[in-house]
Design a protein around this motif. Structure first.
Motif, PDB file in Angstrom:
ATOM      1  N   ALA A   1      55.577  15.462 -28.815  1.00 57.93           N
ATOM      2  CA  ALA A   1      55.514  15.556 -27.351  1.00 57.93           C
ATOM      3  C   ALA A   1      56.700  16.368 -26.846  1.00 57.93           C
ATOM      4  CB  ALA A   1      55.507  14.159 -26.736  1.00 57.93           C
ATOM      5  N   ASP A   2      56.783  17.609 -27.337  1.00 55.85           N
ATOM      6  CA  ASP A   2      57.866  18.495 -26.917  1.00 55.85           C
ATOM      7  C   ASP A   2      57.355  19.925 -26.880  1.00 55.85           C
ATOM      8  OD1 ASP A   2      57.727  19.289 -29.588  1.00 55.85           O
ATOM      9  OD2 ASP A   2      59.676  18.456 -30.146  1.00 55.85           O
ATOM     10  N   GLN A   3      58.258  20.882 -26.684  1.00 56.22           N
ATOM     11  CA  GLN A   3      57.841  22.286 -26.603  1.00 56.22           C
ATOM     12  C   GLN A   3      57.218  22.765 -27.906  1.00 56.22           C
ATOM     13  OE1 GLN A   3      61.407  24.340 -25.333  1.00 56.22           O
ATOM     14  NE2 GLN A   3      60.830  24.181 -23.174  1.00 56.22           N
ATOM     15  N   ALA A   4      57.733  22.318 -29.039  1.00 57.22           N
ATOM     16  CA  ALA A   4      57.170  22.732 -30.330  1.00 57.22           C
ATOM     17  C   ALA A   4      55.741  22.221 -30.480  1.00 57.22           C
ATOM     18  CB  ALA A   4      58.041  22.223 -31.483  1.00 57.22           C
ATOM     19  N   GLY A   5      55.498  20.993 -30.070  1.00 57.56           N
ATOM     20  CA  GLY A   5      54.151  20.440 -30.127  1.00 57.56           C
ATOM     21  C   GLY A   5      53.198  21.199 -29.221  1.00 57.56           C
ATOM     22  N   GLN A   6      53.645  21.509 -28.012  1.00 57.50           N
ATOM     23  CA  GLN A   6      52.790  22.256 -27.082  1.00 57.50           C
ATOM     24  C   GLN A   6      52.523  23.659 -27.603  1.00 57.50           C
ATOM     25  OE1 GLN A   6      51.161  21.050 -24.248  1.00 57.50           O
ATOM     26  NE2 GLN A   6      50.096  22.962 -24.646  1.00 57.50           N
ATOM     27  N   ALA A   7      53.544  24.305 -28.168  1.00 55.71           N
ATOM     28  CA  ALA A   7      53.358  25.646 -28.734  1.00 55.71           C
ATOM     29  C   ALA A   7      52.362  25.617 -29.890  1.00 55.71           C
ATOM     30  CB  ALA A   7      54.701  26.215 -29.193  1.00 55.71           C
ATOM     31  N   ALA A   8      52.417  24.566 -30.704  1.00 55.13           N
ATOM     32  CA  ALA A   8      51.486  24.449 -31.826  1.00 55.13           C
ATOM     33  C   ALA A   8      50.058  24.241 -31.327  1.00 55.13           C
ATOM     34  CB  ALA A   8      51.913  23.310 -32.750  1.00 55.13           C
ATOM     35  N   ILE A   9      49.871  23.395 -30.315  1.00 55.78           N
ATOM     36  CA  ILE A   9      48.541  23.192 -29.731  1.00 55.78           C
ATOM     37  C   ILE A   9      48.029  24.507 -29.145  1.00 55.78           C
ATOM     38  CG2 ILE A   9      47.288  22.102 -27.805  1.00 55.78           C
ATOM     39  CD1 ILE A   9      47.592  20.224 -30.139  1.00 55.78           C
ATOM     40  N   ASP A  10      48.896  25.228 -28.433  1.00 53.71           N
ATOM     41  CA  ASP A  10      48.499  26.514 -27.859  1.00 53.71           C
ATOM     42  C   ASP A  10      48.066  27.484 -28.954  1.00 53.71           C
ATOM     43  OD1 ASP A  10      49.143  25.504 -25.351  1.00 53.71           O
ATOM     44  OD2 ASP A  10      51.077  26.553 -25.237  1.00 53.71           O
TER      45      ASP A  10
ATOM     46  N   ALA B   1      53.919  25.238 -41.768  1.00 52.12           N
ATOM     47  CA  ALA B   1      55.275  24.808 -41.403  1.00 52.12           C
ATOM     48  C   ALA B   1      55.966  24.184 -42.605  1.00 52.12           C
ATOM     49  CB  ALA B   1      55.227  23.818 -40.241  1.00 52.12           C
ATOM     50  N   ARG B   2      55.284  23.316 -43.299  1.00 51.61           N
ATOM     51  CA  ARG B   2      55.879  22.667 -44.478  1.00 51.61           C
ATOM     52  C   ARG B   2      56.231  23.674 -45.560  1.00 51.61           C
ATOM     53  NH1 ARG B   2      52.007  17.388 -45.091  1.00 51.61           N
ATOM     54  NH2 ARG B   2      52.909  16.204 -43.385  1.00 51.61           N
ATOM     55  N   GLN B   3      55.324  24.621 -45.809  1.00 50.64           N
ATOM     56  CA  GLN B   3      55.576  25.619 -46.845  1.00 50.64           C
ATOM     57  C   GLN B   3      56.743  26.526 -46.482  1.00 50.64           C
ATOM     58  OE1 GLN B   3      51.626  27.241 -47.228  1.00 50.64           O
ATOM     59  NE2 GLN B   3      51.032  25.723 -48.766  1.00 50.64           N
ATOM     60  N   ALA B   4      57.004  26.677 -45.179  1.00 51.04           N
ATOM     61  CA  ALA B   4      58.144  27.471 -44.717  1.00 51.04           C
ATOM     62  C   ALA B   4      59.422  26.640 -44.649  1.00 51.04           C
ATOM     63  CB  ALA B   4      57.831  28.073 -43.348  1.00 51.04           C
ATOM     64  N   GLY B   5      59.332  25.360 -45.035  1.00 56.31           N
ATOM     65  CA  GLY B   5      60.502  24.494 -45.024  1.00 56.31           C
ATOM     66  C   GLY B   5      60.832  23.912 -43.666  1.00 56.31           C
ATOM     67  N   ARG B   6      59.903  23.984 -42.732  1.00 58.54           N
ATOM     68  CA  ARG B   6      60.107  23.435 -41.393  1.00 58.54           C
ATOM     69  C   ARG B   6      59.313  22.146 -41.243  1.00 58.54           C
ATOM     70  NH1 ARG B   6      57.972  28.402 -40.091  1.00 58.54           N
ATOM     71  NH2 ARG B   6      56.263  27.305 -39.057  1.00 58.54           N
ATOM     72  N   ALA B   7      59.799  21.281 -40.382  1.00 50.56           N
ATOM     73  CA  ALA B   7      59.031  20.085 -40.029  1.00 50.56           C
ATOM     74  C   ALA B   7      57.859  20.530 -39.165  1.00 50.56           C
ATOM     75  CB  ALA B   7      59.897  19.096 -39.263  1.00 50.56           C
ATOM     76  N   PRO B   8      56.677  19.999 -39.404  1.00 52.28           N
ATOM     77  CA  PRO B   8      55.531  20.400 -38.579  1.00 52.28           C
ATOM     78  C   PRO B   8      55.627  19.820 -37.178  1.00 52.28           C
ATOM     79  CG  PRO B   8      54.887  18.705 -40.141  1.00 52.28           C
ATOM     80  CD  PRO B   8      56.311  19.049 -40.448  1.00 52.28           C
ATOM     81  N   ALA B   9      54.960  20.471 -36.236  1.00 48.72           N
ATOM     82  CA  ALA B   9      54.855  19.952 -34.871  1.00 48.72           C
ATOM     83  C   ALA B   9      53.538  19.201 -34.691  1.00 48.72           C
ATOM     84  CB  ALA B   9      54.964  21.090 -33.861  1.00 48.72           C
ATOM     85  N   LEU B  10      52.580  19.446 -35.607  1.00 47.82           N
ATOM     86  CA  LEU B  10      51.298  18.747 -35.602  1.00 47.82           C
ATOM     87  C   LEU B  10      51.190  17.975 -36.902  1.00 47.82           C
ATOM     88  CD1 LEU B  10      48.955  21.601 -34.305  1.00 47.82           C
ATOM     89  CD2 LEU B  10      50.154  19.843 -32.976  1.00 47.82           C
ATOM     90  N   TYR B  11      50.614  16.773 -36.831  1.00 47.57           N
ATOM     91  CA  TYR B  11      50.594  15.897 -38.004  1.00 47.57           C
ATOM     92  C   TYR B  11      49.213  15.503 -38.484  1.00 47.57           C
ATOM     93  CZ  TYR B  11      55.576  15.602 -37.429  1.00 47.57           C
ATOM     94  OH  TYR B  11      56.890  15.931 -37.345  1.00 47.57           O
TER      95      TYR B  11
END
Length: 154
Positions: free
Chosen positions: A109-118, A80-90
């Protein structure tokens, strides 16, 4: 932030090359330092979780399964960072009674976080053939259940 715990039902049955794991971790650690000036509270806590996990492994208490989960979390974060996006997992670290099994993941604790966990769960299952069980959320802890105060007697 949301805390998710991923349970590796396979435990220590997986094997990986420690030399490639070590090399990969060193490379990932170097990438972390590139972002050191951009770290906020979640990034700082996440990095401390990764370091705590490395320390736990140095004591010989880790497992291949939990290492794999933590490396997958790190890969998603760095991608995510390398793509210039904020990560959903830290961050992520082994947790629980010791010698593998449970990983705590710090994420949004949002859809992006859940998608990353999935995505982490799916990648782990593809790589190992085992489906981890995910427990999401956080308890009220001592605020709900109370606490004990231990006093040392002279």
């Amino acid at each position: 932030g949301n805390h998710s715990r991923t349970h590796d039902t396979a435990g220590q049955q997986h094997s990986s090359s420690s030399s490639s794991s070590s090399s990969s971790r060193n490379q990932q650690s170097l990438l972390e330092h590139q972002y050191a000036g951009l770290l906020g509270p979640l990034e700082t806590l996440g990095e401390l979780m990764f370091q705590s996990h490395a320390s736990y492994n140095a004591c010989g208490l880790g497992s291949d399964g939990t290492d794999r989960l933590i490396n997958i979390v790190r890969q998603h974060m760095l991608a995510a960072r390398q793509a210039g996006r904020a990560p959903a997992l830290y961050g992520a670290k082994i947790t629980g009674g010791g010698s593998g099994g449970t990983v705590c993941v710090l994420g949004l604790a949002d859809q992006a976080g859940q998608a990353a966990i999935d995505a982490v769960v799916q990648q782990y299952q593809r790589e190992t053939g085992y489906a981890p069980v995910v427990f999401a959320g956080s308890s009220m802890g001592s605020a709900c259940f109370g606490h004990l105060r231990l006093l040392r007697q002279p």
